[in-house]
Motif scaffolding. Structure first.
Motif, PDB file in Angstrom:
ATOM      1  N   ARG A 132     -48.050  -7.256 -46.727  1.00 50.81           N
ATOM      2  CA  ARG A 132     -47.883  -6.551 -47.992  1.00 50.81           C
ATOM      3  C   ARG A 132     -47.419  -7.521 -49.056  1.00 50.81           C
ATOM      4  N   ASN A 164     -44.172  -6.922 -43.058  1.00 51.54           N
ATOM      5  CA  ASN A 164     -43.251  -5.790 -42.938  1.00 51.54           C
ATOM      6  C   ASN A 164     -42.794  -5.640 -41.489  1.00 51.54           C
ATOM      7  N   ASN A 171     -47.683  -5.018 -40.704  1.00 49.74           N
ATOM      8  CA  ASN A 171     -48.583  -5.111 -41.842  1.00 49.74           C
ATOM      9  C   ASN A 171     -48.202  -6.209 -42.828  1.00 49.74           C
ATOM     10  N   GLY A 214     -44.489  -3.501 -51.912  1.00 51.00           N
ATOM     11  CA  GLY A 214     -45.112  -2.670 -50.894  1.00 51.00           C
ATOM     12  C   GLY A 214     -46.612  -2.546 -50.996  1.00 51.00           C
ATOM     13  N   THR A 215     -47.241  -3.149 -52.012  1.00 50.04           N
ATOM     14  CA  THR A 215     -48.695  -3.077 -52.134  1.00 50.04           C
ATOM     15  C   THR A 215     -49.343  -3.675 -50.885  1.00 50.04           C
ATOM     16  N   ASN A 216     -50.262  -2.946 -50.300  1.00 52.27           N
ATOM     17  CA  ASN A 216     -50.941  -3.398 -49.092  1.00 52.27           C
ATOM     18  C   ASN A 216     -51.871  -4.582 -49.393  1.00 52.27           C
TER      19      ASN A 216
END
Length: 181
Positions: free
Chosen positions: A59, A50, A57, A152-154
């Motif tokens: 993702r 991201n 991060n 967008g899932t971490n």
């Protein structure tokens, strides 16, 4: 390991037990090169950074062939790899934040200095040919937070229990001509 969830169609509680451990996997070598990491749970989603800066991060995101979804796997010896990010044009690597082998440590991109384990990964394969990436800090693997595949899932590190959210398909890709690797 038991994972509890709710069945969407019925609303009833579901418990799935996974008996997988890292000892069930085979450590493998991967050729140096650019790859995408598709989630085995839903191959239309891939690892994505991201942003292009330090600490951005990692993702899960819908596959769109952007540079943020390309990673250069490079052997550094001792069955370990650094994984450079396309988002940074190969200048930053995947990093298990804090480097203390704790389930739930976040994964981001960070500068590589070669002296710390949280920048290094070991690669394993299951019997189906899916890849599992183990942080060299210990025995935690790349995993999707909340065991879900949505944009967008971490991505964090977690104990390996054989779930599809911890397994990846590697797809070799070309990097754009701006690459200096």
């Amino acid at each position: 390991t038991a994972v509890t969830g709710v069945a969407a169609a019925t609303g009833t509680s579901v418990v799935t037990t996974y008996a997988e451990t890292l000892s069930n996997l085979k450590q493998v070598s991967v050729s140096d090169g650019w790859y995408t990491f598709a989630s085995v749970q839903d191959e239309s989603y891939v690892l994505d950074v991201n942003g292009s800066g330090k600490n951005n991060n990692l993702r899960l995101y819908k596959k769109n062939d952007s540079e943020n979804q390309k990673f250069y796997i490079e052997s550094i010896g001792n069955n370990e790899y650094k994984i450079k990010t396309g988002a940074s044009n190969g200048n930053l690597v995947l990093n298990a934040v804090n480097g203390n082998n704790t389930a739930g440590d976040n994964v981001n991109q960070y500068s590589y200095d070669g002296s710390i384990k949280d920048e290094k990964w070991k690669i394993y394969q299951d019997a189906s040919g899916n890849y599992v990436f183990v942080s060299s800090t210990g025995d935690k693997v790349l995993d999707l937070t909340g065991a879900k595949s949505t944009a967008g899932t971490n991505v964090w590190t977690w104990d390996y229990y054989g779930a599809s959210t911890q397994e990846w398909k590697l797809n070799k890709v070309e990097k754009s001509p701006i690459s200096y690797l």
